[in-house]
Design an enzyme around this catalytic site. Structure first.
Site, short mmCIF file in Angstrom:
data_model
loop_
_atom_site.label_atom_id
_atom_site.label_comp_id
_atom_site.label_asym_id
_atom_site.label_seq_id
_atom_site.Cartn_x
_atom_site.Cartn_y
_atom_site.Cartn_z
N ASP A 47 -4.27 12.13 1.78
CA ASP A 47 -5.56 12.67 2.20
C ASP A 47 -5.74 12.53 3.71
O ASP A 47 -4.96 11.85 4.39
CB ASP A 47 -6.70 11.92 1.50
N TYR A 89 1.98 2.25 -2.58
CA TYR A 89 0.94 2.33 -1.57
C TYR A 89 0.46 0.93 -1.21
O TYR A 89 0.39 0.05 -2.07
CB TYR A 89 -0.27 3.13 -2.07
#
Length: 246
Positions: free
Chosen positions: A54, A112
């Site tokens: 994003d 992540y």
């Protein structure tokens, strides 16, 4: 036509995410990489990424794939790309792969890391890569809560509202919280992620760290399958795609 797999690192601060979109407000990482590839090859190439990060999200180990007729030796690709890429995007490694390789669909798991800077005084050099929180957080409680996120679950509660996804089940191999001085890290490894999934997990863990929720609330949040039951969405700047495994 050779297919290449290239590992990228980038600072996502100035980008409207990975993917080129008509409504994107500002440059995208995919757009910059495609422009660099055209300069090198003269071809219109649309690189595919393992993770469609994003706006504001960073990467140390993003993986892309594409096919090209260019005769650049595979070992020269990182150097060639870095000569035309912006300074906040870097090609780290290149290998030739099978023609049917797909950076996204062939990925087995992604790692992540989310970074929180937990200190009364902000660090101006970390502000682009961490979420600064002044109130001391209960890291032990956050770590206990993270353990409940491991396993195969329906993560609908940890998916942004309005996502077009139909299947919300994901397998989380690792979810852990650790601390190094003022830095708190949330590491999560899974076979796939929903829209804003990691950031909503972090926002929920912070609520637990603030003692607004107890660690044992996580199973109930998962069972509710409702975005309203989880915590807020953490800012994008603390999130980084560390590695993709195949």
């Amino acid at each position: 036509m050779p297919c290449l797999k290239i590992t990228l690192a980038y600072d996502g601060s100035n980008y409207a995410g990975w993917q080129v979109q008509p409504e994107a407000h500002g440059p995208t990482v995919q757009g910059e990489v495609a422009a660099a590839l055209k300069r090198l090859t003269g071809e219109e190439i649309t690189p595919v990424a393992a993770g469609r990060t994003d706006a504001g999200v960073h990467a140390r180990g993003q993986v892309i794939s594409f096919s090209t007729r260019a005769r650049i030796p595979v070992e020269r690709w990182p150097l060639a790309l870095n000569s035309v890429l912006p300074a906040d995007i870097a090609a780290l490694e290149a290998v030739e792969v099978a023609p049917d390789f797909h950076a996204r669909y062939c990925a087995k798991r992604k790692w992540y890391r989310y970074t929180i800077y937990n200190n009364r005084v902000p660090d101006v050099f970390c502000r682009r890569y961490s979420w600064h929180l002044r109130q001391p957080l209960d890291v032990i409680a956050m770590a206990r809560a993270a353990a409940y996120l491991q396993g195969c679950h329906d993560f609908r509660s940890f998916c942004a509202a309005g996502s077009p996804v139909r299947h919300f089940e994901r397998q989380v191999q690792q979810a852990s919280v650790s601390q190094n001085g003022p830095f708190i890290y949330f590491d999560v490894i899974a076979d796939g992620f929903l829209y804003h999934m990691v950031r909503i997990m972090v926002g929920t863990l912070v609520e637990i760290g603030r003692r607004r929720l107890v660690p044992e609330a996580i199973p109930a949040i998962l069972a509710a399958r409702s975005r309203e039951k989880a915590g807020p969405t953490a800012p994008a700047r603390g999130l980084c795609l560390e590695r993709v495994e195949y």
